[in-house]
Write an enzyme that holds these catalytic residues in place. Sequence first.
Site, PDB file in Angstrom:
ATOM      1  N   GLY A   1      76.860  -8.779 154.263  1.00  0.00           N
ATOM      2  CA  GLY A   1      76.839  -7.507 154.980  1.00  0.00           C
ATOM      3  C   GLY A   1      75.657  -7.490 155.941  1.00  0.00           C
TER       4      GLY A   1
ATOM      5  N   ALA B   1      72.640  -6.707 155.511  1.00  0.00           N
ATOM      6  CA  ALA B   1      71.409  -7.258 154.942  1.00  0.00           C
ATOM      7  C   ALA B   1      71.448  -8.792 154.927  1.00  0.00           C
ATOM      8  CB  ALA B   1      71.184  -6.702 153.538  1.00  0.00           C
TER       9      ALA B   1
ATOM     10  N   LYS C   1      82.291 -12.498 148.873  1.00  0.00           N
ATOM     11  CA  LYS C   1      83.384 -12.459 147.893  1.00  0.00           C
ATOM     12  C   LYS C   1      84.755 -12.645 148.505  1.00  0.00           C
ATOM     13  CE  LYS C   1      82.183  -9.218 144.334  1.00  0.00           C
ATOM     14  NZ  LYS C   1      82.487  -7.908 143.782  1.00  0.00           N
TER      15      LYS C   1
ATOM     16  N   THR D   1      79.125  -2.392 155.062  1.00  0.00           N
ATOM     17  CA  THR D   1      78.623  -2.409 156.443  1.00  0.00           C
ATOM     18  C   THR D   1      79.756  -2.163 157.431  1.00  0.00           C
ATOM     19  OG1 THR D   1      76.856  -3.919 155.824  1.00  0.00           O
ATOM     20  CG2 THR D   1      77.434  -3.841 158.162  1.00  0.00           C
ATOM     21  N   TYR D   2      80.854  -2.837 157.203  1.00  0.00           N
ATOM     22  CA  TYR D   2      81.980  -2.737 158.127  1.00  0.00           C
ATOM     23  C   TYR D   2      82.523  -1.317 158.209  1.00  0.00           C
ATOM     24  CZ  TYR D   2      84.775  -5.842 160.970  1.00  0.00           C
ATOM     25  OH  TYR D   2      85.309  -6.523 162.040  1.00  0.00           O
TER      26      TYR D   2
ATOM     27  N   GLY E   1      78.710   6.636 160.923  1.00  0.00           N
ATOM     28  CA  GLY E   1      77.758   7.506 161.611  1.00  0.00           C
ATOM     29  C   GLY E   1      76.742   6.789 162.473  1.00  0.00           C
TER      30      GLY E   1
ATOM     31  N   GLU F   1      71.777  14.098 162.206  1.00  0.00           N
ATOM     32  CA  GLU F   1      72.567  14.254 160.979  1.00  0.00           C
ATOM     33  C   GLU F   1      71.757  15.021 159.957  1.00  0.00           C
ATOM     34  OE1 GLU F   1      73.664  10.279 159.828  1.00  0.00           O
ATOM     35  OE2 GLU F   1      75.517  10.385 160.979  1.00  0.00           O
TER      36      GLU F   1
ATOM     37  N   HIS G   1      80.161  11.503 148.423  1.00  0.00           N
ATOM     38  CA  HIS G   1      80.611  12.148 149.657  1.00  0.00           C
ATOM     39  C   HIS G   1      81.603  13.232 149.233  1.00  0.00           C
ATOM     40  CE1 HIS G   1      82.407  12.744 153.568  1.00  0.00           C
ATOM     41  NE2 HIS G   1      81.442  12.026 154.089  1.00  0.00           N
TER      42      HIS G   1
ATOM     43  N   ARG H   1      75.674  18.247 151.771  1.00  0.00           N
ATOM     44  CA  ARG H   1      76.627  17.350 151.115  1.00  0.00           C
ATOM     45  C   ARG H   1      76.625  17.426 149.579  1.00  0.00           C
ATOM     46  NH1 ARG H   1      76.359  10.989 152.775  1.00  0.00           N
ATOM     47  NH2 ARG H   1      77.246  11.666 154.731  1.00  0.00           N
TER      48      ARG H   1
ATOM     49  N   HIS I   1      79.633   7.159 146.907  1.00  0.00           N
ATOM     50  CA  HIS I   1      79.438   6.684 148.278  1.00  0.00           C
ATOM     51  C   HIS I   1      78.267   5.709 148.411  1.00  0.00           C
ATOM     52  CE1 HIS I   1      79.906   6.989 152.551  1.00  0.00           C
ATOM     53  NE2 HIS I   1      78.740   7.555 152.759  1.00  0.00           N
TER      54      HIS I   1
ATOM     55  N   GLU J   1      71.646  -2.499 149.950  1.00  0.00           N
ATOM     56  CA  GLU J   1      71.987  -1.483 148.942  1.00  0.00           C
ATOM     57  C   GLU J   1      71.781  -1.963 147.507  1.00  0.00           C
ATOM     58  OE1 GLU J   1      75.563   0.644 150.037  1.00  0.00           O
ATOM     59  OE2 GLU J   1      75.698   1.570 148.054  1.00  0.00           O
TER      60      GLU J   1
ATOM     61  N   ARG K   1      69.451   9.743 149.223  1.00  0.00           N
ATOM     62  CA  ARG K   1      69.367   9.004 150.489  1.00  0.00           C
ATOM     63  C   ARG K   1      69.572   9.946 151.671  1.00  0.00           C
ATOM     64  NH1 ARG K   1      73.771   6.055 153.885  1.00  0.00           N
ATOM     65  NH2 ARG K   1      75.021   7.724 153.028  1.00  0.00           N
TER      66      ARG K   1
HETATM   67  C1  LIG Z   1      82.419   4.667 154.416  1.00  0.00           C
HETATM   68  C2  LIG Z   1      80.945   4.406 154.544  1.00  0.00           C
HETATM   69  C3  LIG Z   1      80.237   4.935 155.608  1.00  0.00           C
HETATM   70  C4  LIG Z   1      78.859   4.698 155.721  1.00  0.00           C
HETATM   71  N1  LIG Z   1      78.184   5.181 156.808  1.00  0.00           N
HETATM   72  C5  LIG Z   1      76.870   4.866 156.971  1.00  0.00           C
HETATM   73  C6  LIG Z   1      76.168   5.238 158.148  1.00  0.00           C
HETATM   74  O1  LIG Z   1      76.730   5.843 159.060  1.00  0.00           O
HETATM   75  N2  LIG Z   1      74.850   4.891 158.245  1.00  0.00           N
HETATM   76  C7  LIG Z   1      74.185   4.209 157.276  1.00  0.00           C
HETATM   77  O2  LIG Z   1      72.995   3.925 157.424  1.00  0.00           O
HETATM   78  N3  LIG Z   1      74.838   3.839 156.149  1.00  0.00           N
HETATM   79  C8  LIG Z   1      76.156   4.121 155.987  1.00  0.00           C
HETATM   80  N4  LIG Z   1      76.803   3.723 154.863  1.00  0.00           N
HETATM   81  C9  LIG Z   1      76.070   2.903 153.884  1.00  0.00           C
HETATM   82  C10 LIG Z   1      75.859   1.487 154.452  1.00  0.00           C
HETATM   83  O3  LIG Z   1      77.024   1.110 155.154  1.00  0.00           O
HETATM   84  C11 LIG Z   1      75.598   0.477 153.353  1.00  0.00           C
HETATM   85  O4  LIG Z   1      74.580   0.926 152.517  1.00  0.00           O
HETATM   86  C12 LIG Z   1      75.171  -0.875 153.941  1.00  0.00           C
HETATM   87  O5  LIG Z   1      76.097  -1.291 154.908  1.00  0.00           O
HETATM   88  C13 LIG Z   1      75.059  -1.909 152.837  1.00  0.00           C
HETATM   89  O6  LIG Z   1      74.893  -3.172 153.425  1.00  0.00           O
HETATM   90  P1  LIG Z   1      74.624  -4.422 152.483  1.00  0.00           P
HETATM   91  O7  LIG Z   1      74.454  -5.589 153.387  1.00  0.00           O
HETATM   92  O8  LIG Z   1      73.582  -4.107 151.511  1.00  0.00           O
HETATM   93  O9  LIG Z   1      75.982  -4.585 151.649  1.00  0.00           O
HETATM   94  P2  LIG Z   1      77.507  -4.669 152.103  1.00  0.00           P
HETATM   95  O10 LIG Z   1      77.706  -4.423 153.543  1.00  0.00           O
HETATM   96  O11 LIG Z   1      78.273  -3.822 151.155  1.00  0.00           O
HETATM   97  O12 LIG Z   1      77.860  -6.195 151.850  1.00  0.00           O
HETATM   98  C14 LIG Z   1      77.897  -6.735 150.558  1.00  0.00           C
HETATM   99  C15 LIG Z   1      78.265  -8.211 150.670  1.00  0.00           C
HETATM  100  O13 LIG Z   1      78.051  -8.835 149.421  1.00  0.00           O
HETATM  101  C16 LIG Z   1      79.181  -9.626 149.079  1.00  0.00           C
HETATM  102  N5  LIG Z   1      79.187  -9.754 147.626  1.00  0.00           N
HETATM  103  C17 LIG Z   1      79.153  -8.779 146.691  1.00  0.00           C
HETATM  104  N6  LIG Z   1      79.128  -9.323 145.448  1.00  0.00           N
HETATM  105  C18 LIG Z   1      79.157 -10.662 145.617  1.00  0.00           C
HETATM  106  C19 LIG Z   1      79.176 -11.779 144.729  1.00  0.00           C
HETATM  107  N7  LIG Z   1      79.167 -11.627 143.401  1.00  0.00           N
HETATM  108  N8  LIG Z   1      79.222 -13.020 145.259  1.00  0.00           N
HETATM  109  C20 LIG Z   1      79.276 -13.225 146.609  1.00  0.00           C
HETATM  110  N9  LIG Z   1      79.247 -12.204 147.499  1.00  0.00           N
HETATM  111  C21 LIG Z   1      79.195 -10.950 147.001  1.00  0.00           C
HETATM  112  C22 LIG Z   1      80.343  -8.873 149.685  1.00  0.00           C
HETATM  113  O14 LIG Z   1      81.476  -9.725 149.816  1.00  0.00           O
HETATM  114  C23 LIG Z   1      79.727  -8.457 151.015  1.00  0.00           C
HETATM  115  O15 LIG Z   1      79.795  -9.552 151.897  1.00  0.00           O
HETATM  116  C24 LIG Z   1      78.183   3.948 154.730  1.00  0.00           C
HETATM  117  C25 LIG Z   1      78.901   3.416 153.663  1.00  0.00           C
HETATM  118  C26 LIG Z   1      80.270   3.634 153.563  1.00  0.00           C
HETATM  119  C27 LIG Z   1      81.013   3.039 152.408  1.00  0.00           C
END
Ligand SMILES: Cc1cc2nc3c(=O)[nH]c(=O)nc-3n(C[C@H](O)[C@H](O)[C@H](O)COP(=O)(O)OP(=O)(O)OC[C@H]3O[C@@H](n4cnc5c(N)ncnc54)[C@H](O)[C@@H]3O)c2cc1C
Length: 528
Positions: A15, A17, A36, A44-45, A49, A120, A236, A282, A343, A367, A378
């Site tokens: 994601g 991060a 995964k 992230t995808y 907002g 926001e 949410h 919220r 959420h 996250e 948050r």
């Molecule tokens: C609908 C929605 C809207 C949001 N809107 C906002 C916003 O507007 N602004 C904001 O700041 N935040 C928003 N958030 C929160 C934010 O998107 C997330 O907190 C952030 O994108 C998390 O990024 P990440 O890289 O930590 O994890 P993620 O983007 O969730 O990526 C996790 C990755 O880990 C991989 N993974 C997981 N477990 C394993 C494993 N065991 N082995 C191998 N790979 C694994 C997954 O396949 C994925 O590639 C929103 C979240 C959601 C769900």
Amino acid sequence: MSNHYHYDVVIIGAGAAGLTLALNLPKRYRVAILSKGDLKQGSTYRAQGGMAAVIDSEDSIDSHVADTLNAGAGLCRAEAVEFTVSHSGDAVTWLIDQGVKFTRVGEEDTSSPDYHLTREGGHSHRRILHAADATGRVIAKALIKQVKKAKNVTIFTSHIAVDLIKKRGHCQGAYVYDRKTDQVDVFSAPAVVLATGGASKAYLYTSNSDGASGDGIAMAWRAGCRVANMEFNQFHPTCLYHPHARTYLITEAVRGEGGLLLLPNGERFMDRFDKRAELAPRDIVARAIDYEMKRLGADCLYLDISHKSTDFLASHFPTVMKRCEKYGIDISRDPIPIVPAAHYTCGGVVVDTQGRSDIPGLYAIGETSCTGLHGANRMASNSLLECIVYARSAARHIDKHFNDFPKPKSAKDWDASRVTDSDEDVVISHNWDELRRFMWDYVGIVRTNKRLQRARNRIRLLQTEIDEYYSNYKVSNDLLELRNLAVVAELMINSAMNRKESRGLHYTLDYPNTHPVPQDTVLTPSTV
Ligand SMILES: Cc1cc2nc3c(=O)[nH]c(=O)nc-3n(C[C@H](O)[C@H](O)[C@H](O)COP(=O)(O)OP(=O)(O)OC[C@H]3O[C@@H](n4cnc5c(N)ncnc54)[C@H](O)[C@@H]3O)c2cc1C
């Protein structure tokens, strides 16, 4: 026989991060990044907002810091908040350099010479950079493009990390299940990064994708890391309720534009909970909906915007309209069935400002981690920012200390000699459903001692069954996720039981007041 892979850095999670960390390591490092499913799978995808950052001349670091501390209800770590906010400008510049195209200011807006900033909940300034209403997708696409170009990075999709490999106290890799070959391989590296996202899949209704099963938190816990503040899960208020819709959020702007929340009999109820009614924050709205659903035993409540003209709805909410139509709901005529949805996971693996966990060689970012930025609640759009800022600082730390890390010797093959193919997968699907249902009913938005105790009794039974199943049968994606969900669910229950007050996102009818001295809930593996 396992395949053995050797890298300098293994990043589990692709994601915002994980991708950011990969791109911030100098090119001399050989990096593996695991995901995964495909690269679009995480939260992230889905982020719509935007990302908070101090870039407007009217805004200030102090103001963003103060807003974040305020939202966090006394539990933010000041150092983490200042660190994150003061690096927000660099994070934005870096993203722009990677090709992220944030929405630029329109003719009608003079608040910034360059980028359009929205405001926001909780923010006292316009400071949310966005790419229309698909910010996460735009960020992810740009970073994926860069990672695919980077010759030093190898991407492994459909690879699920099972457990971390630890030798003499250092993390030195991970066992990883390859879904395509159906076998568990060994990934060795002097530095390992958990970037696996949140754990909201522990709940029946969630805005997150299927992979949000808290794998990184569970793996770190099993390896001996502290985990903090797992009772603070953000909900949410309005997720579309339909058997096939799965996890579609109805934007809060619908309430902002006059949408009314209704009980199944058509009665409004929000004004009984807050004088701002549908426009209350919220967490208050989510709590009121949850209360009414539990009181009535209702499967869902309704959000009604049908009093607005079709033209208005088509121009303001084209995506919501289209998505609802797909499920036979005409929002210009029908109220939209909604439920609140899990959420965001505020807690996670305890780390410092370099993303370092308790185990040398193991980092946690995004996250999955608990940096102290979010405290008990948050603030909107701070999470993407946290991903970028901490991924960059962890990359710097890895680079600076790489030569101090012991180089891994070959790890043992994964032992699959004592397990067989499962002949009753129903155990997995049943336990998945049961866990997510009781977490929703008993450890959800409004908690009580009795509900938490019920949840604890059930999770213990499930743990025993899952452990037994895990020792007898071959691993699969669903089994690995269930095993991890059971761990994070137990951490959430135990954290919630430890907190004898209501604060931020943790609300319990048995302790409605807030204790004058804020304290983190830190769980240590050996003490539980
Ligand atoms: C609908 C929605 C809207 C949001 N809107 C906002 C916003 O507007 N602004 C904001 O700041 N935040 C928003 N958030 C929160 C934010 O998107 C997330 O907190 C952030 O994108 C998390 O990024 P990440 O890289 O930590 O994890 P993620 O983007 O969730 O990526 C996790 C990755 O880990 C991989 N993974 C997981 N477990 C394993 C494993 N065991 N082995 C191998 N790979 C694994 C997954 O396949 C994925 O590639 C929103 C979240 C959601 C769900």
